[in-house]
Design a protein around this motif. Sequence first.
Motif, short mmCIF file in Angstrom:
data_model
loop_
_atom_site.label_atom_id
_atom_site.label_comp_id
_atom_site.label_asym_id
_atom_site.label_seq_id
_atom_site.Cartn_x
_atom_site.Cartn_y
_atom_site.Cartn_z
N ILE A 143 91.15 20.61 11.84
CA ILE A 143 90.59 21.06 13.12
C ILE A 143 90.69 22.58 13.21
N ASN A 144 91.79 23.13 12.68
CA ASN A 144 91.96 24.59 12.69
C ASN A 144 90.83 25.26 11.91
N GLN A 145 90.49 24.69 10.76
CA GLN A 145 89.39 25.25 9.98
C GLN A 145 88.06 25.06 10.70
N LEU A 146 87.92 23.95 11.44
CA LEU A 146 86.70 23.71 12.23
C LEU A 146 86.53 24.82 13.27
N THR A 147 87.61 25.16 13.97
CA THR A 147 87.49 26.21 14.98
C THR A 147 87.27 27.58 14.34
N VAL A 148 87.79 27.77 13.12
CA VAL A 148 87.50 29.01 12.38
C VAL A 148 86.00 29.14 12.16
N VAL A 149 85.38 28.06 11.67
CA VAL A 149 83.96 28.15 11.34
C VAL A 149 83.09 28.18 12.60
N ILE A 150 83.55 27.54 13.69
CA ILE A 150 82.83 27.68 14.95
C ILE A 150 82.89 29.13 15.41
#
Length: 448
Positions: A143-150
Amino acid sequence: MNKEPEAFNSGYIIGISFISALGGYLFGFDFAVISGALPFLRTQFMLDPVWEGFLTGSLALGCIVGCLLAGNLADKYGRKPGLMLAAIIFAISSVGIAVSSGLTLFVVMRFAAGIGVGMASMLCPMYIAEVSPAKVRGRNVAINQLTVVIGILVTNLVNYFLADTGPDAWRWMFGLGTVPSVIFLIGVIWLPESPRWLLKDGQDEQARKVLNKIGSVTFMENTTEAIRKSLTGNTKQSYKDVFHKSVRPAVAIGITLAVFQQFCGINVVFNYTSTIFESVGANLDRQLFETVAIGIVNLVFTILAMWQVDKLGRRPLMLIGSLGLSVVYIILAFMLQNHYPAGMVSIFVLLAISMYAISLAPVTWVLISEIFPNKIRGVASSVAIVSLWGAYFILVFTFPILAKKLGAYGPFYLYAVICFLGFLFVLRKVKETKGQTLEELEDNLIRH
């Protein structure tokens, strides 16, 4: 240990994971904003290749300081205070960069932003790993990487629409980072402290309360017992402990994976999109459009990685990504060398992004958050992530210099070789970690 079935409060776990992962959004913002701003900054500050590389890489130098600070803060005061400090630093540095009157102040403020990025890059995945049950830990850390890419995608979109507002567009690009910083700070105030840190600090009752919110009484009792067992003996961490022979294999793997994630070269594509597409004749509008396309593909394949990291596993994803990048880079370098049309170059740039987003991008952070023993997780994570940011600085500092001497295509042949070597390393040294608790992984490390 209690053998009754464990139950989890999935909504609560995902909620606190997303709030913590807002630090990843800020990471993505500071990481991506430079790509849209560089065409303006080259004119504003009359940048040569060396200064362009240093200005871009100054974020990484701050990240190194941030990681070192976060390691000590996380072990002494807990994960939550470090996350709050990172949010405050993000907000102040965003304003500082936006009002910079000269190159020196800009670099100093970008270095300060890096301190916040470095703290968040270490603390957010660590916190999420420590509050997540084993069977969903990979997804939750991702999820942390998801928010990075968002953060990367939203920033690229904002940059694209701000590009026509005049030569000071870059000031708005950076200044708008204040908004998510304040939102993150408010969210962190609501977060509970990590139960693993609370038990290490002797706050047993508070730890049990947090664990009981995360899961059932059975989960709370089982997890408390496992954490206490893993914390027997000396609980004071130091950097000397990180290199003790009992944990040296895990630390060596963590550092190598962290360095490989950067030397694989993909962040050159993220940070120097304009340089790459300018080399094949694309105008500024097309260059900024490509950053948006990169952000969209990055988001889609990160979501795919979240779905697969606890199913297919960490190791297969790393193997697919590293070998796939090696092949794609060779084709991309050939196309850049022979001045293929921007549309064809774009296809292979996006293919490289997709390979990275489903593998090295999220899985490296998952593994770094998992493989270190409880007693040294804070300082060991900081050593690995300091190595990551050191490698990032070398990568982005050297690219403009190499591109000037070799052409924009030249470095990609080198990155292809590094990706193949990374594939061999994962094949030989990295073991699967999916489905195991942090304490089970620690037991396996000790036995081996």
